[in-house]
Design a protein around this motif. Structure first.
Motif, PDB file in Angstrom:
ATOM      1  N   VAL A  17       0.822  -1.209   0.000  1.00 54.25           N
ATOM      2  CA  VAL A  17       0.000   0.000   0.000  1.00 54.25           C
ATOM      3  C   VAL A  17       0.858   1.262   0.000  1.00 54.25           C
ATOM      4  O   VAL A  17       1.819   1.379   0.761  1.00 54.25           O
ATOM      5  CB  VAL A  17      -0.939  -0.006   1.227  1.00 54.25           C
ATOM      6  CG1 VAL A  17      -1.683   1.317   1.363  1.00 54.25           C
ATOM      7  CG2 VAL A  17      -1.932  -1.152   1.118  1.00 54.25           C
ATOM      8  N   TYR A  18       0.490   2.228  -0.854  1.00 54.99           N
ATOM      9  CA  TYR A  18       1.160   3.527  -0.899  1.00 54.99           C
ATOM     10  C   TYR A  18       0.546   4.524   0.070  1.00 54.99           C
ATOM     11  O   TYR A  18       1.251   5.283   0.733  1.00 54.99           O
ATOM     12  CB  TYR A  18       1.084   4.101  -2.318  1.00 54.99           C
ATOM     13  CG  TYR A  18       2.053   3.481  -3.286  1.00 54.99           C
ATOM     14  CD1 TYR A  18       3.412   3.797  -3.264  1.00 54.99           C
ATOM     15  CD2 TYR A  18       1.609   2.574  -4.250  1.00 54.99           C
ATOM     16  CE1 TYR A  18       4.305   3.232  -4.159  1.00 54.99           C
ATOM     17  CE2 TYR A  18       2.496   2.007  -5.154  1.00 54.99           C
ATOM     18  CZ  TYR A  18       3.848   2.341  -5.102  1.00 54.99           C
ATOM     19  OH  TYR A  18       4.723   1.775  -5.988  1.00 54.99           O
ATOM     20  N   GLY A  19      -0.795   4.555   0.142  1.00 54.40           N
ATOM     21  CA  GLY A  19      -1.431   5.552   1.000  1.00 54.40           C
ATOM     22  C   GLY A  19      -2.902   5.261   1.215  1.00 54.40           C
ATOM     23  O   GLY A  19      -3.493   4.432   0.507  1.00 54.40           O
ATOM     24  N   THR A  20      -3.506   5.929   2.189  1.00 54.53           N
ATOM     25  CA  THR A  20      -4.927   5.748   2.499  1.00 54.53           C
ATOM     26  C   THR A  20      -5.569   7.086   2.845  1.00 54.53           C
ATOM     27  O   THR A  20      -4.891   8.031   3.252  1.00 54.53           O
ATOM     28  CB  THR A  20      -5.143   4.786   3.689  1.00 54.53           C
ATOM     29  OG1 THR A  20      -4.510   5.344   4.853  1.00 54.53           O
ATOM     30  CG2 THR A  20      -4.578   3.403   3.417  1.00 54.53           C
ATOM     31  N   VAL A  21      -6.879   7.145   2.668  1.00 53.51           N
ATOM     32  CA  VAL A  21      -7.698   8.220   3.237  1.00 53.51           C
ATOM     33  C   VAL A  21      -8.862   7.542   3.951  1.00 53.51           C
ATOM     34  O   VAL A  21      -9.301   6.461   3.548  1.00 53.51           O
ATOM     35  CB  VAL A  21      -8.238   9.195   2.172  1.00 53.51           C
ATOM     36  CG1 VAL A  21      -7.128  10.026   1.585  1.00 53.51           C
ATOM     37  CG2 VAL A  21      -8.999   8.463   1.077  1.00 53.51           C
ATOM     38  N   LEU A  59       7.613   8.362  -1.947  1.00 55.20           N
ATOM     39  CA  LEU A  59       6.602   7.414  -1.477  1.00 55.20           C
ATOM     40  C   LEU A  59       7.033   5.985  -1.773  1.00 55.20           C
ATOM     41  O   LEU A  59       7.397   5.653  -2.909  1.00 55.20           O
ATOM     42  CB  LEU A  59       5.273   7.716  -2.188  1.00 55.20           C
ATOM     43  CG  LEU A  59       3.967   7.243  -1.554  1.00 55.20           C
ATOM     44  CD1 LEU A  59       3.819   7.751  -0.127  1.00 55.20           C
ATOM     45  CD2 LEU A  59       2.787   7.709  -2.402  1.00 55.20           C
ATOM     46  N   LYS A  60       7.002   5.152  -0.749  1.00 51.00           N
ATOM     47  CA  LYS A  60       7.335   3.741  -0.904  1.00 51.00           C
ATOM     48  C   LYS A  60       6.144   2.895  -0.444  1.00 51.00           C
ATOM     49  O   LYS A  60       5.521   3.182   0.581  1.00 51.00           O
ATOM     50  CB  LYS A  60       8.568   3.371  -0.062  1.00 51.00           C
ATOM     51  CG  LYS A  60       9.816   4.171  -0.412  1.00 51.00           C
ATOM     52  CD  LYS A  60      10.282   3.917  -1.830  1.00 51.00           C
ATOM     53  CE  LYS A  60      11.546   4.729  -2.160  1.00 51.00           C
ATOM     54  NZ  LYS A  60      11.945   4.605  -3.577  1.00 51.00           N
ATOM     55  N   ALA A  61       5.848   1.860  -1.196  1.00 49.52           N
ATOM     56  CA  ALA A  61       4.736   0.974  -0.845  1.00 49.52           C
ATOM     57  C   ALA A  61       5.115   0.093   0.345  1.00 49.52           C
ATOM     58  O   ALA A  61       6.232  -0.408   0.425  1.00 49.52           O
ATOM     59  CB  ALA A  61       4.366   0.114  -2.037  1.00 49.52           C
ATOM     60  N   VAL A  62       4.153  -0.068   1.274  1.00 50.50           N
ATOM     61  CA  VAL A  62       4.371  -0.847   2.498  1.00 50.50           C
ATOM     62  C   VAL A  62       3.513  -2.116   2.439  1.00 50.50           C
ATOM     63  O   VAL A  62       2.316  -2.041   2.134  1.00 50.50           O
ATOM     64  CB  VAL A  62       3.973  -0.015   3.745  1.00 50.50           C
ATOM     65  CG1 VAL A  62       4.120  -0.838   5.013  1.00 50.50           C
ATOM     66  CG2 VAL A  62       4.812   1.255   3.814  1.00 50.50           C
ATOM     67  N   PRO A  63       4.090  -3.297   2.705  1.00 48.15           N
ATOM     68  CA  PRO A  63       3.295  -4.536   2.655  1.00 48.15           C
ATOM     69  C   PRO A  63       2.085  -4.475   3.575  1.00 48.15           C
ATOM     70  O   PRO A  63       2.139  -3.877   4.660  1.00 48.15           O
ATOM     71  CB  PRO A  63       4.284  -5.605   3.122  1.00 48.15           C
ATOM     72  CG  PRO A  63       5.639  -5.038   2.812  1.00 48.15           C
ATOM     73  CD  PRO A  63       5.505  -3.553   3.015  1.00 48.15           C
ATOM     74  N   GLN A  64       0.993  -5.088   3.149  1.00 52.84           N
ATOM     75  CA  GLN A  64      -0.218  -5.132   3.969  1.00 52.84           C
ATOM     76  C   GLN A  64       0.000  -6.037   5.174  1.00 52.84           C
ATOM     77  O   GLN A  64       0.736  -7.030   5.096  1.00 52.84           O
ATOM     78  CB  GLN A  64      -1.394  -5.657   3.146  1.00 52.84           C
ATOM     79  CG  GLN A  64      -1.826  -4.741   2.018  1.00 52.84           C
ATOM     80  CD  GLN A  64      -3.052  -5.270   1.283  1.00 52.84           C
ATOM     81  OE1 GLN A  64      -3.921  -5.917   1.880  1.00 52.84           O
ATOM     82  NE2 GLN A  64      -3.132  -4.987  -0.009  1.00 52.84           N
ATOM     83  N   PRO A  65      -0.678  -5.750   6.301  1.00 52.06           N
ATOM     84  CA  PRO A  65      -0.595  -6.647   7.468  1.00 52.06           C
ATOM     85  C   PRO A  65      -1.165  -8.019   7.135  1.00 52.06           C
ATOM     86  O   PRO A  65      -2.043  -8.146   6.268  1.00 52.06           O
ATOM     87  CB  PRO A  65      -1.450  -5.947   8.524  1.00 52.06           C
ATOM     88  CG  PRO A  65      -1.783  -4.605   8.001  1.00 52.06           C
ATOM     89  CD  PRO A  65      -1.525  -4.588   6.550  1.00 52.06           C
ATOM     90  N   ALA A  66      -0.678  -9.022   7.845  1.00 50.11           N
ATOM     91  CA  ALA A  66      -1.159 -10.381   7.616  1.00 50.11           C
ATOM     92  C   ALA A  66      -2.490 -10.644   8.303  1.00 50.11           C
ATOM     93  O   ALA A  66      -3.198 -11.596   7.974  1.00 50.11           O
ATOM     94  CB  ALA A  66      -0.122 -11.389   8.108  1.00 50.11           C
ATOM     95  N   ASP A  67      -2.856  -9.797   9.274  1.00 54.45           N
ATOM     96  CA  ASP A  67      -4.138  -9.969   9.955  1.00 54.45           C
ATOM     97  C   ASP A  67      -5.106  -8.862   9.542  1.00 54.45           C
ATOM     98  O   ASP A  67      -4.710  -7.878   8.923  1.00 54.45           O
ATOM     99  CB  ASP A  67      -3.964  -9.983  11.480  1.00 54.45           C
ATOM    100  CG  ASP A  67      -3.253  -8.737  11.994  1.00 54.45           C
ATOM    101  OD1 ASP A  67      -2.794  -7.923  11.163  1.00 54.45           O
ATOM    102  OD2 ASP A  67      -3.160  -8.567  13.218  1.00 54.45           O
ATOM    103  N   GLY A  68      -6.378  -9.045   9.884  1.00 54.72           N
ATOM    104  CA  GLY A  68      -7.389  -8.055   9.544  1.00 54.72           C
ATOM    105  C   GLY A  68      -7.921  -8.177   8.129  1.00 54.72           C
ATOM    106  O   GLY A  68      -8.604  -7.282   7.636  1.00 54.72           O
ATOM    107  N   ILE A  69      -7.612  -9.292   7.462  1.00 60.07           N
ATOM    108  CA  ILE A  69      -8.067  -9.487   6.086  1.00 60.07           C
ATOM    109  C   ILE A  69      -9.550  -9.875   6.078  1.00 60.07           C
ATOM    110  O   ILE A  69      -9.982 -10.751   6.829  1.00 60.07           O
ATOM    111  CB  ILE A  69      -7.248 -10.599   5.388  1.00 60.07           C
ATOM    112  CG1 ILE A  69      -5.775 -10.170   5.269  1.00 60.07           C
ATOM    113  CG2 ILE A  69      -7.816 -10.911   4.010  1.00 60.07           C
ATOM    114  CD1 ILE A  69      -4.858 -11.289   4.820  1.00 60.07           C
ATOM    115  N   SER A  70     -10.335  -9.202   5.250  1.00 61.44           N
ATOM    116  CA  SER A  70     -11.728  -9.597   5.018  1.00 61.44           C
ATOM    117  C   SER A  70     -12.009  -9.489   3.524  1.00 61.44           C
ATOM    118  O   SER A  70     -11.373  -8.713   2.813  1.00 61.44           O
ATOM    119  CB  SER A  70     -12.707  -8.720   5.826  1.00 61.44           C
ATOM    120  OG  SER A  70     -12.461  -7.348   5.599  1.00 61.44           O
TER     121      SER A  70
END
Length: 314
Positions: free
Chosen positions: A148-152, A189-200
């Motif tokens: 992921v690069y960013g969120t709002v 900006l660098k992309a950060v791996p998604q967490p392994a938990d919280g997936i739906s």
């Protein structure tokens, strides 16, 4: 950067507009789904993204499949630095993913890793989420699994339909996507791996998922109606025919109705659930236009004790 934008429905247009307006990058071409039949005459109509691109004088590519060799050859000729994507609607093969230097960057309408899949906004509303948002991420071969690069973030309001929420996210996300392109271009900006938990997961909403269960609590009924509006539309059965539920409202002080049982007042029509009642504000009978619930109830002359969902669909 030189960009090739990929998107199809109306919800993708604000992001295309933001990239065109930024002045920092060149939108060299747009990739969209082929023209599709629409309206009563089933006439072929260009996608909203195609129409906006043509209006702006941007080249439009409409491959039947994004692995078509003619499309891939043209993409190589354009040689984009990055391909921003919003609701394109087709699976991108690795051979296409490898062409742009900075890959394909998707604007997805959830806070990843929550609600990966085709219908994140509908599922967020139906699940009763209080906060959702949008994410930009680098597309990999997995389902919405890239870094992921960013969120709002965006609040889910108590009366939001999925259409309401998606409209707000489309505009908030357009700014995020433009900022993501800027950050990739200048290296900040660098992309950060998604967490392994919280997936739906958020698969496409089926017609059966939009079928209202009146034995469920009123809050669940309300969420299904809002989450399935405008599409595919929540529905129930009345006298053997489908009745689309366009808008409902919670009525906490009515607990005297059995699940599905109808009660008609002068300007209101109520239906029982597994907890308290809901009011049917707008409905759409089969083959007719949407109408106020009270007008529908007067027209069909509901008998005492009559229920919704009490018979099979004809």
């Amino acid at each position: 950067m030189k960009l090739v934008f990929a998107g199809t429905p109306e919800v993708a247009v604000p992001a295309l507009d933001a990239l065109i307006a930024s002045g920092r990058h060149e939108v060299a071409a747009v990739v969209t789904r082929p023209d599709a039949p629409a309206g009563r005459g089933r006439r072929l109509v260009a996608s909203p993204v195609a129409a906006r691109a043509e209006e702006a004088g941007i080249e439009v590519l409409k491959p039947v499949k994004p692995r078509d060799e003619q499309f891939l050859a043209r993409l190589r000729e354009i040689a984009p630095d990055c391909c921003p994507v919003v609701a394109y609607g087709a699976l991108l093969p690795k051979v296409a993913l490898d062409i742009p230097v900075h890959g394909w960057v998707n604007l997805h309408f959830s806070l990843l890793p929550a609600w990966r899949g085709a219908a994140p906004v509908q599922h967020a509303v139906m699940a009763g989420d209080e906060i959702t948002g949008a994410s930009t991420f680098l597309i990999e071969e997995g389902l919405d699994s890239g870094p992921v690069y960013g969120t709002v973030t965006e609040e889910v309001r108590p009366t939001d339909t999925s259409g309401d929420l998606l409209t707000r996210l489309a505009f908030a996300g357009s700014g995020l996507l433009a900022a993501t392109m800027d950050g990739i271009e200048d290296g900040s900006l660098k992309a950060v791996p998604q967490p392994a938990d919280g997936i739906s997961l958020a698969p496409k909403i089926t017609v059966e998922m939009a079928h209202v269960d009146w034995a469920a609590p009123a809050l669940r009924v309300d969420r299904v109606v809002r989450g399935c509006t405008p599409a595919p539309g929540a529905w129930t059965v009345f006298r053997g025919e489908r009745l689309k539920l366009v808008q409902a409202a919670l009525v906490a002080d009515r607990t005297d109705l059995a699940p599905g049982e109808l009660s008609v007042a002068k300007n209101n029509v109520y239906v029982g659930t597994g907890s308290h009642a809901v009011e049917l504000l707008w409905v759409q009978p089969q083959g007719k236009k949407p109408m106020r619930g009270a007008d529908w109830a007067r027209g069909v002359r509901i008998a005492p004790g009559e229920r919704l969902g009490a018979a099979d669909v004809r």
